[in-house]
Write an enzyme that holds these catalytic residues in place. Sequence first.
Site, PDB file in Angstrom:
ATOM      1  N   SER A 197     -10.412  -6.286   2.054  1.00 58.79           N
ATOM      2  CA  SER A 197     -10.598  -4.943   2.593  1.00 58.79           C
ATOM      3  C   SER A 197      -9.756  -4.634   3.812  1.00 58.79           C
ATOM      4  CB  SER A 197     -12.072  -4.721   2.942  1.00 58.79           C
ATOM      5  OG  SER A 197     -12.503  -5.654   3.928  1.00 58.79           O
ATOM      6  N   HIS A 205     -13.175  -3.123  -3.458  1.00 57.01           N
ATOM      7  CA  HIS A 205     -11.955  -2.334  -3.230  1.00 57.01           C
ATOM      8  C   HIS A 205     -10.979  -2.407  -4.399  1.00 57.01           C
ATOM      9  CE1 HIS A 205     -12.894  -1.431   1.008  1.00 57.01           C
ATOM     10  NE2 HIS A 205     -13.524  -2.583   0.955  1.00 57.01           N
ATOM     11  N   LYS A 260     -16.811   3.845  -3.001  1.00 60.19           N
ATOM     12  CA  LYS A 260     -15.393   3.858  -2.628  1.00 60.19           C
ATOM     13  C   LYS A 260     -14.620   4.628  -3.696  1.00 60.19           C
ATOM     14  CE  LYS A 260     -15.958  -0.346   0.085  1.00 60.19           C
ATOM     15  NZ  LYS A 260     -17.429  -0.493  -0.115  1.00 60.19           N
TER      16      LYS A 260
END
Length: 387
Positions: A176, A204, A236
Amino acid sequence: MKNLARQLQDRRQQHLYRSRQVINGPQGVAIRIDGREYLCFCSNDYLGLANHPDIVAAFHRGLDEYGSGSGAAHLISGHSRAHHALEEELAAFLQRPRALLFSTGYMANLGVMSALLGRGDRVFSDHLNHASLLDGARLSGARLLRYRHNDVDDLELRLASAPAGEWLVATDGVFSMDGDIAPLEKLADVATRHDAWLMVDDAHGLGVTGPGGRGTVAQAGLDATQVPVLMGTLGKAVGTFGAFVAGSEELIETLIQEARTYIYTTAPPPAVASATRKALQLVQQEDWRREQLQALVKRFRHGAQQLGLELCDSHTPIQPLITGAAAEALRLSEALREQGVLITAIRPPTVADGKSRLRITFSAAHSEQQVDRLLAALETVTAAGGR
Protein backbone atom coordinates in the site's frame (compact mmCIF):
# COMPACT_ATOMS: atom_id res chain seq x y z
CA MET A 1 -0.75 8.24 33.76
CA LYS A 2 0.91 9.35 30.55
CA ASN A 3 1.29 13.06 29.91
CA LEU A 4 -0.91 13.16 26.80
CA ALA A 5 -0.43 16.88 26.20
CA ARG A 6 3.35 16.42 26.18
CA GLN A 7 3.10 13.46 23.82
CA LEU A 8 0.99 15.46 21.38
CA GLN A 9 3.43 18.37 21.54
CA ASP A 10 6.33 16.00 20.84
CA ARG A 11 4.48 14.74 17.76
CA ARG A 12 4.09 18.28 16.47
CA GLN A 13 7.75 19.07 17.01
CA GLN A 14 8.76 15.88 15.14
CA HIS A 15 6.44 16.76 12.21
CA LEU A 16 4.40 13.61 12.90
CA TYR A 17 1.10 15.16 14.01
CA ARG A 18 -1.88 13.98 11.96
CA SER A 19 -4.93 16.07 11.05
CA ARG A 20 -8.18 15.17 9.35
CA GLN A 21 -9.52 16.79 6.20
CA VAL A 22 -13.24 17.60 6.24
CA ILE A 23 -14.56 16.92 2.74
CA ASN A 24 -17.68 18.69 1.52
CA GLY A 25 -19.46 16.48 -0.99
CA PRO A 26 -18.79 13.13 -2.64
CA GLN A 27 -15.48 11.48 -3.41
CA GLY A 28 -13.98 12.21 -6.80
CA VAL A 29 -10.90 13.52 -8.51
CA ALA A 30 -12.07 17.04 -7.59
CA ILE A 31 -13.09 17.50 -3.96
CA ARG A 32 -14.04 20.50 -1.84
CA ILE A 33 -12.45 21.39 1.49
CA ASP A 34 -13.41 24.59 3.32
CA GLY A 35 -15.08 25.94 0.22
CA ARG A 36 -12.09 25.43 -2.10
CA GLU A 37 -11.82 22.81 -4.82
CA TYR A 38 -8.73 20.62 -4.99
CA LEU A 39 -7.50 18.13 -7.55
CA CYS A 40 -7.14 14.97 -5.47
CA PHE A 41 -4.29 12.51 -5.96
CA CYS A 42 -4.43 10.68 -2.63
CA SER A 43 -7.62 8.59 -2.73
CA ASN A 44 -7.83 4.81 -3.06
CA ASP A 45 -10.84 5.14 -5.38
CA TYR A 46 -8.73 3.59 -8.14
CA LEU A 47 -11.52 2.87 -10.62
CA GLY A 48 -13.50 6.06 -9.97
CA LEU A 49 -16.55 4.16 -8.68
CA ALA A 50 -17.11 5.78 -5.29
CA ASN A 51 -19.71 8.18 -6.71
CA HIS A 52 -20.84 6.24 -9.78
CA PRO A 53 -24.53 6.99 -10.46
CA ASP A 54 -25.48 3.34 -11.02
CA ILE A 55 -23.92 2.34 -7.69
CA VAL A 56 -25.58 5.27 -5.91
CA ALA A 57 -28.92 4.20 -7.40
CA ALA A 58 -28.36 0.62 -6.22
CA PHE A 59 -27.62 2.00 -2.75
CA HIS A 60 -30.93 3.88 -2.78
CA ARG A 61 -32.82 0.76 -3.84
CA GLY A 62 -31.12 -1.15 -1.04
CA LEU A 63 -32.22 1.48 1.47
CA ASP A 64 -35.78 1.26 0.21
CA GLU A 65 -35.76 -2.54 0.50
CA TYR A 66 -33.75 -3.11 3.68
CA GLY A 67 -33.65 0.17 5.60
CA SER A 68 -30.58 1.92 6.96
CA GLY A 69 -29.09 -0.70 9.28
CA SER A 70 -28.67 -4.45 9.66
CA GLY A 71 -29.70 -4.40 13.32
CA ALA A 72 -27.61 -7.35 14.47
CA ALA A 73 -24.58 -9.51 13.88
CA HIS A 74 -24.59 -11.89 10.90
CA LEU A 75 -25.10 -14.89 13.20
CA ILE A 76 -28.09 -13.37 15.00
CA SER A 77 -30.54 -11.70 12.58
CA GLY A 78 -28.35 -9.31 10.59
CA HIS A 79 -27.44 -11.49 7.60
CA SER A 80 -29.67 -10.31 4.75
CA ARG A 81 -30.38 -11.70 1.32
CA ALA A 82 -28.23 -8.88 -0.10
CA HIS A 83 -25.26 -9.95 2.05
CA HIS A 84 -25.69 -13.57 1.02
CA ALA A 85 -25.97 -12.76 -2.67
CA LEU A 86 -22.86 -10.59 -2.52
CA GLU A 87 -20.86 -13.40 -0.89
CA GLU A 88 -21.92 -15.79 -3.64
CA GLU A 89 -21.05 -13.28 -6.36
CA LEU A 90 -17.64 -12.55 -4.82
CA ALA A 91 -16.88 -16.28 -4.68
CA ALA A 92 -17.85 -16.70 -8.33
CA PHE A 93 -15.83 -13.60 -9.35
CA LEU A 94 -12.72 -14.92 -7.60
CA GLN A 95 -13.31 -18.54 -8.68
CA ARG A 96 -13.35 -19.85 -5.12
CA PRO A 97 -15.88 -22.06 -3.33
CA ARG A 98 -16.96 -19.51 -0.71
CA ALA A 99 -16.54 -15.91 0.42
CA LEU A 100 -17.34 -14.31 3.77
CA LEU A 101 -18.07 -10.62 4.36
CA PHE A 102 -16.32 -8.64 7.10
CA SER A 103 -16.93 -5.04 8.10
CA THR A 104 -13.36 -3.91 7.28
CA GLY A 105 -10.12 -5.35 5.97
CA TYR A 106 -8.57 -4.80 9.39
CA MET A 107 -11.26 -6.95 11.00
CA ALA A 108 -10.90 -9.59 8.29
CA ASN A 109 -7.16 -9.97 8.87
CA LEU A 110 -7.53 -10.08 12.64
CA GLY A 111 -10.36 -12.57 12.32
CA VAL A 112 -8.47 -14.94 10.02
CA MET A 113 -5.40 -15.11 12.20
CA SER A 114 -7.28 -15.46 15.48
CA ALA A 115 -9.30 -18.33 13.99
CA LEU A 116 -6.45 -20.23 12.35
CA LEU A 117 -3.52 -19.67 14.70
CA GLY A 118 -2.60 -19.82 18.36
CA ARG A 119 0.32 -20.15 20.72
CA GLY A 120 3.11 -22.27 19.29
CA ASP A 121 2.21 -21.39 15.71
CA ARG A 122 4.13 -18.98 13.48
CA VAL A 123 3.29 -16.19 11.05
CA PHE A 124 5.92 -15.32 8.44
CA SER A 125 5.13 -11.78 7.38
CA ASP A 126 6.67 -9.54 4.72
CA HIS A 127 8.48 -6.65 6.38
CA LEU A 128 6.26 -4.08 4.60
CA ASN A 129 2.90 -5.76 5.20
CA HIS A 130 -0.09 -3.69 6.25
CA ALA A 131 -0.45 -3.03 9.98
CA SER A 132 -3.57 -5.20 10.18
CA LEU A 133 -1.58 -8.30 9.22
CA LEU A 134 1.03 -7.54 11.87
CA ASP A 135 -1.60 -6.86 14.53
CA GLY A 136 -3.53 -9.98 13.56
CA ALA A 137 -0.43 -12.10 14.05
CA ARG A 138 0.30 -10.55 17.44
CA LEU A 139 -3.26 -10.87 18.70
CA SER A 140 -3.50 -14.50 17.59
CA GLY A 141 -0.80 -15.48 20.09
CA ALA A 142 1.36 -16.94 17.30
CA ARG A 143 4.98 -15.91 16.99
CA LEU A 144 5.50 -13.19 14.38
CA LEU A 145 8.58 -13.54 12.14
CA ARG A 146 9.17 -10.83 9.53
CA TYR A 147 11.14 -11.64 6.38
CA ARG A 148 12.85 -9.02 4.22
CA HIS A 149 10.57 -7.28 1.77
CA ASN A 150 9.77 -9.50 -1.22
CA ASP A 151 12.83 -11.64 -0.39
CA VAL A 152 11.76 -15.24 -1.06
CA ASP A 153 15.21 -16.60 -0.14
CA ASP A 154 15.01 -14.97 3.30
CA LEU A 155 11.54 -16.44 3.80
CA GLU A 156 12.75 -19.90 2.84
CA LEU A 157 15.63 -19.73 5.33
CA ARG A 158 13.21 -18.80 8.11
CA LEU A 159 10.79 -21.57 7.19
CA ALA A 160 13.59 -24.14 6.99
CA SER A 161 14.79 -23.32 10.51
CA ALA A 162 11.35 -23.11 12.18
CA PRO A 163 10.16 -25.85 14.55
CA ALA A 164 7.09 -27.92 13.71
CA GLY A 165 3.68 -26.30 14.01
CA GLU A 166 1.06 -24.43 12.03
CA TRP A 167 2.72 -21.92 9.70
CA LEU A 168 1.09 -19.09 7.79
CA VAL A 169 2.92 -16.94 5.23
CA ALA A 170 1.22 -13.56 4.93
CA THR A 171 1.79 -10.91 2.29
CA ASP A 172 0.15 -7.92 0.70
CA GLY A 173 -0.63 -8.43 -2.98
CA VAL A 174 0.09 -4.78 -3.81
CA PHE A 175 2.01 -3.02 -1.05
CA SER A 176 0.00 0.00 0.00
CA MET A 177 2.86 2.45 0.56
CA ASP A 178 5.35 1.39 -2.15
CA GLY A 179 2.93 0.19 -4.82
CA ASP A 180 5.01 -2.83 -5.80
CA ILE A 181 3.60 -6.34 -6.21
CA ALA A 182 4.57 -9.40 -4.18
CA PRO A 183 6.29 -12.29 -6.05
CA LEU A 184 3.28 -14.52 -5.48
CA GLU A 185 4.30 -17.42 -7.71
CA LYS A 186 7.59 -17.84 -5.83
CA LEU A 187 5.92 -17.34 -2.45
CA ALA A 188 3.31 -19.98 -3.30
CA ASP A 189 6.04 -22.43 -4.32
CA VAL A 190 7.98 -21.91 -1.08
CA ALA A 191 4.84 -22.12 1.08
CA THR A 192 3.74 -25.34 -0.62
CA ARG A 193 7.14 -27.01 -0.20
CA HIS A 194 7.15 -26.18 3.51
CA ASP A 195 3.49 -27.13 4.07
CA ALA A 196 2.55 -23.58 5.10
CA TRP A 197 -0.64 -21.67 4.43
CA LEU A 198 -0.28 -18.66 2.10
CA MET A 199 -2.51 -15.67 2.82
CA VAL A 200 -2.68 -12.72 0.41
CA ASP A 201 -4.14 -9.37 1.42
CA ASP A 202 -5.17 -8.01 -1.98
CA ALA A 203 -6.77 -4.80 -0.75
CA HIS A 204 -4.93 -2.67 -3.33
CA GLY A 205 -4.87 -5.24 -6.15
CA LEU A 206 -8.53 -6.23 -6.34
CA GLY A 207 -10.25 -4.46 -9.23
CA VAL A 208 -6.98 -2.98 -10.48
CA THR A 209 -4.83 -5.93 -11.55
CA GLY A 210 -5.39 -9.34 -13.09
CA PRO A 211 -7.88 -10.58 -15.70
CA GLY A 212 -11.24 -8.90 -15.17
CA GLY A 213 -9.83 -7.10 -12.13
CA ARG A 214 -9.59 -10.32 -10.10
CA GLY A 215 -6.37 -9.12 -8.49
CA THR A 216 -2.75 -10.11 -8.06
CA VAL A 217 -3.48 -13.77 -7.30
CA ALA A 218 -5.30 -14.17 -10.62
CA GLN A 219 -2.60 -12.15 -12.36
CA ALA A 220 -0.03 -14.66 -11.06
CA GLY A 221 -2.20 -17.56 -12.31
CA LEU A 222 -2.62 -19.06 -8.83
CA ASP A 223 -5.62 -20.99 -7.55
CA ALA A 224 -7.22 -21.64 -4.17
CA THR A 225 -4.91 -24.56 -3.48
CA GLN A 226 -1.79 -22.43 -3.89
CA VAL A 227 -3.29 -19.39 -2.08
CA PRO A 228 -5.74 -20.86 0.46
CA VAL A 229 -6.60 -17.51 2.09
CA LEU A 230 -7.48 -14.46 -0.02
CA MET A 231 -8.58 -11.22 1.60
CA GLY A 232 -9.87 -8.23 -0.31
CA THR A 233 -11.47 -4.91 0.52
CA LEU A 234 -14.47 -3.24 -1.06
CA GLY A 235 -13.80 0.38 -0.12
CA LYS A 236 -10.96 1.01 -2.56
CA ALA A 237 -11.23 0.06 -6.25
CA VAL A 238 -14.74 -1.37 -5.76
CA GLY A 239 -15.90 1.99 -4.43
CA THR A 240 -18.18 1.03 -1.51
CA PHE A 241 -17.27 -0.36 1.92
CA GLY A 242 -16.31 -3.55 3.71
CA ALA A 243 -14.09 -6.56 3.08
CA PHE A 244 -14.19 -10.31 2.56
CA VAL A 245 -12.19 -13.50 2.84
CA ALA A 246 -12.45 -16.06 0.03
CA GLY A 247 -11.38 -19.68 0.18
CA SER A 248 -12.50 -23.25 0.69
CA GLU A 249 -15.77 -24.40 2.23
CA GLU A 250 -13.85 -25.53 5.33
CA LEU A 251 -12.01 -22.20 5.69
CA ILE A 252 -15.18 -20.12 5.52
CA GLU A 253 -17.09 -22.37 7.91
CA THR A 254 -14.15 -22.20 10.34
CA LEU A 255 -14.20 -18.39 10.19
CA ILE A 256 -17.96 -18.33 10.79
CA GLN A 257 -17.46 -20.47 13.89
CA GLU A 258 -14.27 -18.93 15.29
CA ALA A 259 -13.38 -15.50 13.86
CA ARG A 260 -14.19 -13.16 16.73
CA THR A 261 -14.24 -10.06 14.50
CA TYR A 262 -17.01 -11.71 12.47
CA ILE A 263 -19.01 -13.21 15.33
CA TYR A 264 -19.06 -10.24 17.69
CA THR A 265 -19.84 -7.29 15.44
CA THR A 266 -22.93 -5.89 13.77
CA ALA A 267 -23.27 -6.76 10.08
CA PRO A 268 -22.78 -3.88 7.61
CA PRO A 269 -25.97 -2.25 6.32
CA PRO A 270 -27.60 -4.44 3.65
CA ALA A 271 -27.86 -1.39 1.37
CA VAL A 272 -24.06 -1.33 1.22
CA ALA A 273 -24.12 -4.92 -0.01
CA SER A 274 -26.71 -3.97 -2.65
CA ALA A 275 -24.48 -1.15 -3.87
CA THR A 276 -21.43 -3.42 -3.87
CA ARG A 277 -23.18 -5.98 -6.05
CA LYS A 278 -23.63 -3.33 -8.74
CA ALA A 279 -20.05 -2.13 -8.27
CA LEU A 280 -18.74 -5.66 -8.71
CA GLN A 281 -20.56 -5.88 -12.06
CA LEU A 282 -18.88 -2.68 -13.24
CA VAL A 283 -15.46 -3.89 -12.08
CA GLN A 284 -15.84 -6.97 -14.28
CA GLN A 285 -17.47 -5.33 -17.29
CA GLU A 286 -15.49 -2.12 -17.72
CA ASP A 287 -11.94 -3.08 -18.61
CA TRP A 288 -11.41 0.45 -19.94
CA ARG A 289 -11.02 1.67 -16.36
CA ARG A 290 -7.94 -0.50 -15.83
CA GLU A 291 -6.62 0.48 -19.25
CA GLN A 292 -7.10 4.16 -18.41
CA LEU A 293 -5.28 3.71 -15.12
CA GLN A 294 -2.28 2.13 -16.80
CA ALA A 295 -2.13 4.90 -19.39
CA LEU A 296 -2.21 7.58 -16.69
CA VAL A 297 0.48 5.86 -14.62
CA LYS A 298 2.69 5.54 -17.68
CA ARG A 299 2.19 9.23 -18.54
CA PHE A 300 2.98 10.30 -14.99
CA ARG A 301 6.11 8.17 -14.68
CA HIS A 302 7.42 9.48 -17.99
CA GLY A 303 6.80 13.06 -16.94
CA ALA A 304 8.34 12.52 -13.50
CA GLN A 305 11.46 11.07 -15.11
CA GLN A 306 11.78 14.17 -17.28
CA LEU A 307 11.57 16.31 -14.13
CA GLY A 308 14.25 14.23 -12.41
CA LEU A 309 11.88 12.98 -9.71
CA GLU A 310 12.81 9.61 -8.21
CA LEU A 311 9.80 7.35 -7.82
CA CYS A 312 9.54 3.87 -6.36
CA ASP A 313 9.55 0.98 -8.82
CA SER A 314 5.78 0.73 -9.10
CA HIS A 315 3.49 0.29 -12.07
CA THR A 316 0.29 0.30 -10.04
CA PRO A 317 -1.85 3.40 -9.27
CA ILE A 318 0.30 3.93 -6.14
CA GLN A 319 3.27 6.14 -7.09
CA PRO A 320 5.33 7.14 -4.02
CA LEU A 321 7.70 10.12 -4.13
CA ILE A 322 10.16 9.54 -1.28
CA THR A 323 11.24 12.68 0.57
CA GLY A 324 13.11 11.05 3.47
CA ALA A 325 12.42 13.61 6.17
CA ALA A 326 8.92 14.06 7.54
CA ALA A 327 9.32 17.85 7.46
CA GLU A 328 10.04 17.78 3.72
CA ALA A 329 7.00 15.59 3.03
CA LEU A 330 4.85 18.09 4.91
CA ARG A 331 6.42 21.03 3.08
CA LEU A 332 5.71 19.50 -0.32
CA SER A 333 2.17 18.54 0.65
CA GLU A 334 1.40 22.07 1.87
CA ALA A 335 3.02 23.66 -1.18
CA LEU A 336 0.96 21.46 -3.50
CA ARG A 337 -2.17 22.38 -1.60
CA GLU A 338 -1.45 26.04 -2.32
CA GLN A 339 -1.35 25.01 -5.99
CA GLY A 340 -4.79 23.40 -5.61
CA VAL A 341 -3.49 19.80 -5.56
CA LEU A 342 -4.25 17.54 -2.61
CA ILE A 343 -1.66 14.86 -1.73
CA THR A 344 -1.18 13.97 1.92
CA ALA A 345 2.23 13.44 3.51
CA ILE A 346 2.88 9.90 4.72
CA ARG A 347 5.19 9.79 7.75
CA PRO A 348 6.27 7.41 10.54
CA PRO A 349 4.94 5.17 11.96
CA THR A 350 3.04 4.42 8.74
CA VAL A 351 6.42 4.17 7.02
CA ALA A 352 9.89 3.69 8.48
CA ASP A 353 12.02 6.57 9.76
CA GLY A 354 13.71 8.29 6.86
CA LYS A 355 11.09 6.99 4.39
CA SER A 356 8.49 9.77 4.54
CA ARG A 357 6.83 10.43 1.23
CA LEU A 358 4.07 11.78 -0.89
CA ARG A 359 1.85 8.82 -1.72
CA ILE A 360 0.51 9.84 -5.12
CA THR A 361 -2.42 7.74 -6.32
CA PHE A 362 -4.40 7.71 -9.54
CA SER A 363 -8.00 7.05 -10.47
CA ALA A 364 -9.52 6.00 -13.76
CA ALA A 365 -11.57 9.19 -13.41
CA HIS A 366 -8.46 11.36 -13.80
CA SER A 367 -7.74 12.86 -17.21
CA GLU A 368 -4.42 13.29 -19.01
CA GLN A 369 -4.77 17.04 -18.54
CA GLN A 370 -5.07 16.56 -14.78
CA VAL A 371 -1.95 14.40 -14.73
CA ASP A 372 -0.12 17.16 -16.60
CA ARG A 373 -1.37 19.68 -14.05
CA LEU A 374 0.00 17.49 -11.26
CA LEU A 375 3.39 17.29 -12.99
CA ALA A 376 3.48 21.07 -13.41
CA ALA A 377 2.66 21.57 -9.74
CA LEU A 378 5.36 19.07 -8.70
CA GLU A 379 7.88 20.88 -10.88
CA THR A 380 7.04 24.16 -9.14
CA VAL A 381 7.14 22.92 -5.55
CA THR A 382 10.21 20.72 -5.91
CA ALA A 383 12.17 23.49 -7.63
CA ALA A 384 11.23 25.85 -4.79
CA GLY A 385 12.68 23.42 -2.26
CA GLY A 386 15.84 22.71 -4.20
CA ARG A 387 15.06 19.08 -4.91
